[in-house]
Design a protein around this motif. Structure first.
Motif, PDB file in Angstrom:
ATOM      1  N   SER A 145       5.417  -3.788  -2.722  1.00 42.97           N
ATOM      2  CA  SER A 145       4.196  -3.594  -1.944  1.00 42.97           C
ATOM      3  C   SER A 145       2.994  -3.871  -2.838  1.00 42.97           C
ATOM      4  CB  SER A 145       4.118  -2.162  -1.398  1.00 42.97           C
ATOM      5  OG  SER A 145       4.009  -1.227  -2.462  1.00 42.97           O
ATOM      6  N   ASP A 147      -1.521  -3.250  -2.820  1.00 37.39           N
ATOM      7  CA  ASP A 147      -2.683  -2.666  -2.157  1.00 37.39           C
ATOM      8  C   ASP A 147      -3.944  -3.232  -2.803  1.00 37.39           C
ATOM      9  OD1 ASP A 147      -4.455  -1.118  -0.722  1.00 37.39           O
ATOM     10  OD2 ASP A 147      -4.121   0.688  -1.913  1.00 37.39           O
ATOM     11  N   ASP A 149      -7.971  -3.936  -3.353  1.00 35.33           N
ATOM     12  CA  ASP A 149      -9.251  -3.283  -3.117  1.00 35.33           C
ATOM     13  C   ASP A 149     -10.341  -4.102  -3.787  1.00 35.33           C
ATOM     14  OD1 ASP A 149      -9.466  -2.406  -5.912  1.00 35.33           O
ATOM     15  OD2 ASP A 149      -7.943  -0.907  -5.397  1.00 35.33           O
ATOM     16  N   VAL A 153      -5.900  -5.043  -7.635  1.00 34.11           N
ATOM     17  CA  VAL A 153      -4.712  -4.893  -6.803  1.00 34.11           C
ATOM     18  C   VAL A 153      -3.762  -3.919  -7.489  1.00 34.11           C
ATOM     19  CG1 VAL A 153      -2.727  -6.065  -5.781  1.00 34.11           C
ATOM     20  CG2 VAL A 153      -4.917  -7.266  -5.958  1.00 34.11           C
ATOM     21  N   THR A 154      -3.236  -2.963  -6.725  1.00 32.41           N
ATOM     22  CA  THR A 154      -2.190  -2.068  -7.227  1.00 32.41           C
ATOM     23  C   THR A 154      -0.884  -2.467  -6.566  1.00 32.41           C
ATOM     24  OG1 THR A 154      -3.789  -0.266  -7.501  1.00 32.41           O
ATOM     25  CG2 THR A 154      -1.454   0.312  -7.481  1.00 32.41           C
ATOM     26  N   THR A 167       4.562   0.790 -11.340  1.00 35.62           N
ATOM     27  CA  THR A 167       3.279   0.591 -10.678  1.00 35.62           C
ATOM     28  C   THR A 167       2.356  -0.179 -11.612  1.00 35.62           C
ATOM     29  OG1 THR A 167       3.508   2.652  -9.436  1.00 35.62           O
ATOM     30  CG2 THR A 167       1.303   1.705  -9.587  1.00 35.62           C
ATOM     31  N   ARG A 169      -1.346  -2.265 -12.141  1.00 40.01           N
ATOM     32  CA  ARG A 169      -2.716  -2.517 -11.711  1.00 40.01           C
ATOM     33  C   ARG A 169      -3.150  -3.856 -12.297  1.00 40.01           C
ATOM     34  NH1 ARG A 169      -6.366  -1.482  -7.731  1.00 40.01           N
ATOM     35  NH2 ARG A 169      -8.495  -1.665  -8.514  1.00 40.01           N
ATOM     36  N   GLN A 186       0.764 -10.287   4.771  1.00 40.29           N
ATOM     37  CA  GLN A 186       0.024  -9.021   4.720  1.00 40.29           C
ATOM     38  C   GLN A 186      -1.478  -9.257   4.779  1.00 40.29           C
ATOM     39  OE1 GLN A 186       1.260  -6.038   1.844  1.00 40.29           O
ATOM     40  NE2 GLN A 186      -0.856  -5.289   1.622  1.00 40.29           N
TER      41      GLN A 186
END
Length: 542
Positions: A145, A147, A149, A153-154, A167, A169, A186
């Motif tokens: 996945s 995310d 911003d 991006v994370t 995880t 970044r 996405q």
């Protein structure tokens, strides 16, 4: 670093095939720290995507891997041309073209040439050199996945062998994750184009007898047109290993399970015209030819490259080459922004430049499939009616009509009529052989890690201005005098100014990717101010 983040990197690349590996190599050459993840455990084992055009080989030359690539491709070095035949044993045979570069005309435009190197041979070379350049490349690792911003991006990664999650970044994400790109989906970036063109099953097989059937014929591909067993035959080693692309029609209910070893062997024998040919099937892989181009190349800090941004008919090998050149265009821009030399607006020019090129190239690829009557391809009425143009013109002669370029007519064609590599802004800079400190190099060998200003060796005004502007703006900018007795001395007395379309007291500014950013035919009363304003505009330094 956020306590919930395991790792921070400036750039995360998703996808470790040709385009992702090329992006890693180019970023590494520019000193950009990055992480690449690829869900498969290793590079491709299937011989596909073999045609590397002259522009791709130019960028690989500057990245220092041309010799290794040609060594990996040596077994096919003598294969040229495309043959079309009813069979390989009958009279119905025609060379669609016999030489890629008949007469050696390409040497006028480039220091290198085309190279036939299969993906399974090319990818290991890129992987090794990317790692040597400091890239962190992790196979058997999938992005689960992401995310995005405003500041980055994370992403959550999973090691498919251990199950461990990480995880990450990243400041920027480059999606080279293929035609079914989850990243593009996405981001809700749509696509346009004809859509699916045809479907094939790529069959690898062994046959010692086929070399005897071929005799001295050495082709890149042979289109076999027997209506009972059409397909495309490609040599892997010209001796024992071969590939056959058999048409597949899933729209008629045909499944992959229908392609049994027996059926494939029978199909190959019929197509070749040798009913007793020894055929040992060693593998099968489905693939789909399509014409689709993404509506945009980025959203925020996420960028599409390669098949995630465009799909093209395989005829002419335009798809992989366009993707590698996407990565090359994006890499220097990311490096400039991450170093603080450019504003983020420079990254918007990636899509402004590459999207029109992808559209023009994908249309040309479909037209090429129609011209060659590619097995399995039945073009709809809307396909194939555009301008044809030569292969070299599309591969090398394209230009950017908007983006990080100044002085381009906005209505100029992306692929102009004829080959015009004469220093026009937006086009690939001209190639000249020159002597630098006694070494023979191409002017194209100057372009990779900085902007380059070329000016006449007898006039130091532009070079002094370049030194002052580079220091004032904190940018990488190299300046060379060119001419008799100068830093760069053209061979055979070639006129550098005429070749670059400028006057004797003018100057040409070339980008790190080798495209002309700006030129002036004459001198300037204040060369420093002129050059300062040009770079501030190009680099989006507000």
């Amino acid at each position: 670093m956020n306590e919930n983040v395991d790792l921070h990197v400036p750039v995360l690349i998703v996808g470790g095939s040709l385009v992702g590996l090329s992006a890693s190599l180019f970023l590494g050459r520019l000193g950009v720290e990055h992480l690449l993840v690829e869900k498969h455990a290793a590079t491709s084992t299937h011989p596909r995507g073999r045609g590397n055009n002259v522009r791709t080989m130019e960028v690989f030359r500057r990245a220092g891997v041309e010799e290794e690539i040609r060594a990996a491709a040596s077994v096919l070095a003598d294969n040229h041309g495309i043959l079309q035949a009813g069979s390989l044993t009958g009279e119905d045979q025609e060379w669609l073209f016999k030489e890629i570069d008949p007469g050696g005309a390409l040497a006028r435009f480039s220091p290198t040439g085309w190279c036939l190197c299969s993906q399974n041979d090319l990818e290991p070379v890129l992987l090794e050199r990317a790692r040597e350049q400091g890239g962190d490349l992790r196979f058997a690792t999938e992005m689960m996945s992401f995310d995005p911003d405003a500041s980055g991006v994370t992403a959550t990664l999973k090691n498919r062998e251990t199950g461990e999650h990480t995880t990450v970044r990243a400041d920027y994400l480059v999606a080279a994750d293929g035609p079914r790109s989850p990243v593009r989906e996405q981001l809700r970036i749509g696509q346009s184009g004809t859509g699916d063109l045809f479907h094939n099953v790529s069959v690898t097989f062994r046959s010692r007898g086929l070399a005897e059937v071929l005799g001295e014929r050495r082709f890149i591909v042979c289109y076999l047109t027997n209506p009972e067993a059409e397909g495309a035959l490609l040599p892997v080693d010209n001796e024992v290993e071969w590939v056959f692309h058999a048409p597949w029609q899933p729209e008629r209910g045909e499944t992959l399970e229908d392609f049994t070893d027996e059926r494939c062997a029978r199909h190959i024998r019929t197509a070749v015209g040798a009913p007793d040919l020894d055929v040992e099937i060693t593998g099968k892989a489905p693939w789909h030819a399509a014409e689709r181009v993404a509506g945009r190349y980025s959203r925020g800090r996420v960028f599409l490259a390669g098949d995630s941004a465009h799909e093209m008919s395989p005829t002419g090998a335009f798809g992989s080459n366009t993707g590698i050149q996407d990565a090359h265009n994006l890499a220097w821009k990311l490096a400039a922004v991450l170093r603080g030399e450019a504003g983020r607006g420079l990254l918007e020019t990636y899509g402004e430049e590459r999207l029109p090129v992808a559209r023009a190239t994908s249309e040309r690829a479909s037209a090429r499939s129609e011209e060659h009557s590619h097995p399995g391809y039945a073009p709809p009425p809307s396909v194939g009616g555009g301008k044809r143009g030569g292969m070299l013109n599309v591969a090398l002669g394209y230009r950017y009509t908007a983006g990080a370029v100044l002085g381009v007519a906005p209505d100029a064609p992306v692929v102009p009529e004829g080959m015009r590599l004469t220093g026009e802004p937006g086009s690939r800079a001209p190639h000249l052989w020159v002597r630098r400190d006694g070494e023979r190099i191409s002017t194209l060998d100057l372009y990779e890690r900085s902007f380059v200003l070329l000016a006449d060796g007898a006039d130091a005004a532009w070079r002094r201005a370049a030194e002052r502007v580079a220091e004032r703006l904190g940018v990488r900018l190299d300046a060379y005098g060119i001419g008799a007795g100068a830093d760069l001395e053209p061979e055979d007395g070639a006129d550098w100014a005429e070749a670059h379309g400028t006057g004797r007291d003018g100057a040409v500014l070339v980008r790190p990717d080798g495209f002309v950013a700006w030129r002036t035919e004459s001198g300037s009363e204040d060369a420093e101010a002129t050059l300062h304003d040009v770079l501030v505009t190009l680099l989006h330094r507000g």
